[in-house]
Motif scaffolding. Sequence first.
Motif, PDB file in Angstrom:
ATOM      1  N   GLU A  57       0.615  -1.151   0.243  1.00 41.49           N
ATOM      2  CA  GLU A  57      -0.085  -0.021   0.176  1.00 41.49           C
ATOM      3  C   GLU A  57       0.841   1.266   0.003  1.00 41.49           C
ATOM      4  O   GLU A  57       1.892   1.295   0.582  1.00 41.49           O
ATOM      5  CB  GLU A  57      -1.006  -0.063   1.282  1.00 41.49           C
ATOM      6  CG  GLU A  57      -1.912   1.218   1.301  1.00 41.49           C
ATOM      7  CD  GLU A  57      -2.710   1.150   2.778  1.00 41.49           C
ATOM      8  OE1 GLU A  57      -3.295   2.021   2.973  1.00 41.49           O
ATOM      9  OE2 GLU A  57      -2.589  -0.049   3.398  1.00 41.49           O
ATOM     10  N   VAL A  58       0.535   2.236  -0.825  1.00 41.26           N
ATOM     11  CA  VAL A  58       1.327   3.424  -0.665  1.00 41.26           C
ATOM     12  C   VAL A  58       0.551   4.707   0.024  1.00 41.26           C
ATOM     13  O   VAL A  58      -0.850   4.916  -0.292  1.00 41.26           O
ATOM     14  CB  VAL A  58       1.417   3.976  -2.348  1.00 41.26           C
ATOM     15  CG1 VAL A  58       2.425   5.300  -2.465  1.00 41.26           C
ATOM     16  CG2 VAL A  58       2.119   2.864  -3.262  1.00 41.26           C
ATOM     17  N   LEU A  59       1.415   4.968   0.884  1.00 45.02           N
ATOM     18  CA  LEU A  59       0.961   6.341   1.778  1.00 45.02           C
ATOM     19  C   LEU A  59       1.718   7.473   1.398  1.00 45.02           C
ATOM     20  O   LEU A  59       2.902   7.246   1.791  1.00 45.02           O
ATOM     21  CB  LEU A  59       1.052   5.704   3.186  1.00 45.02           C
ATOM     22  CG  LEU A  59       0.086   4.401   3.614  1.00 45.02           C
ATOM     23  CD1 LEU A  59       0.587   3.944   5.020  1.00 45.02           C
ATOM     24  CD2 LEU A  59      -1.242   4.396   3.244  1.00 45.02           C
ATOM     25  N   ALA A  60       1.132   8.360   1.390  1.00 49.48           N
ATOM     26  CA  ALA A  60       1.882   9.628   0.750  1.00 49.48           C
ATOM     27  C   ALA A  60       1.298  10.675   1.031  1.00 49.48           C
ATOM     28  O   ALA A  60       0.380  11.190   0.722  1.00 49.48           O
ATOM     29  CB  ALA A  60       2.401   9.603  -0.539  1.00 49.48           C
ATOM     30  N   ALA A  61       1.737  11.805   1.844  1.00 48.87           N
ATOM     31  CA  ALA A  61       1.411  13.204   2.164  1.00 48.87           C
ATOM     32  C   ALA A  61       1.712  14.105   0.858  1.00 48.87           C
ATOM     33  O   ALA A  61       0.914  14.809   0.668  1.00 48.87           O
ATOM     34  CB  ALA A  61       2.025  13.826   3.418  1.00 48.87           C
ATOM     35  N   LYS A  62       2.791  13.603   0.241  1.00 51.93           N
ATOM     36  CA  LYS A  62       3.300  14.111  -0.888  1.00 51.93           C
ATOM     37  C   LYS A  62       3.438  13.080  -1.939  1.00 51.93           C
ATOM     38  O   LYS A  62       4.279  12.066  -1.588  1.00 51.93           O
ATOM     39  CB  LYS A  62       4.467  15.175  -0.903  1.00 51.93           C
ATOM     40  CG  LYS A  62       4.364  16.455   0.031  1.00 51.93           C
ATOM     41  CD  LYS A  62       5.731  17.084   0.028  1.00 51.93           C
ATOM     42  CE  LYS A  62       5.434  18.488   0.996  1.00 51.93           C
ATOM     43  NZ  LYS A  62       6.691  18.863   1.135  1.00 51.93           N
ATOM     44  N   PRO A  63       2.962  13.104  -3.279  1.00 53.24           N
ATOM     45  CA  PRO A  63       3.236  12.180  -4.237  1.00 53.24           C
ATOM     46  C   PRO A  63       4.742  11.621  -4.369  1.00 53.24           C
ATOM     47  O   PRO A  63       5.049  10.661  -4.637  1.00 53.24           O
ATOM     48  CB  PRO A  63       2.758  12.545  -5.474  1.00 53.24           C
ATOM     49  CG  PRO A  63       1.916  13.699  -5.186  1.00 53.24           C
ATOM     50  CD  PRO A  63       2.234  14.261  -3.827  1.00 53.24           C
TER      51      PRO A  63
END
Length: 140
Positions: A57-63
């Motif tokens: 799973e990708v979690l990112a505040a900024k891409p």
Amino acid sequence: MSTEQRILDFIGAHESRLLEFTRDLVATPSPTPPGDERAVAQRIQHELDALGLGKAEVLAAKPERPNLLLKVKGARPGPVLVFNGHMDTNPATDDWTVDPWGGLYDDDFIFGIGVSNMKAGDAAAFVAVKTLSDAGVKLK
């Protein structure tokens, strides 16, 4: 055959894959600043798929600053084992005597930015999960 022997056999059989994966991570620049780990995350996702571990799973505040979260279900309820690392490195400096992004493998050593902090550790963590799984270790 003992669990320890199954693990050692698996590692021995996949040593070249671990080296290639580590070298690929080192060869994928991810200096902070500016901070962009997308290419490293993509290479890790490819390896997870090749290892049969599924997609993280990708979690990112900024891409450009993704975090990957891979969950592997254990065999029974119990404590959780967590491998934690990072994908960025320091910027390259002018004092390198080899290509800092080359991932040079020489005399049983890999040279490049991020080898000891933390790209080899990242590669080892994913291979450890696969090793334990394929060796039949029943983690909680």
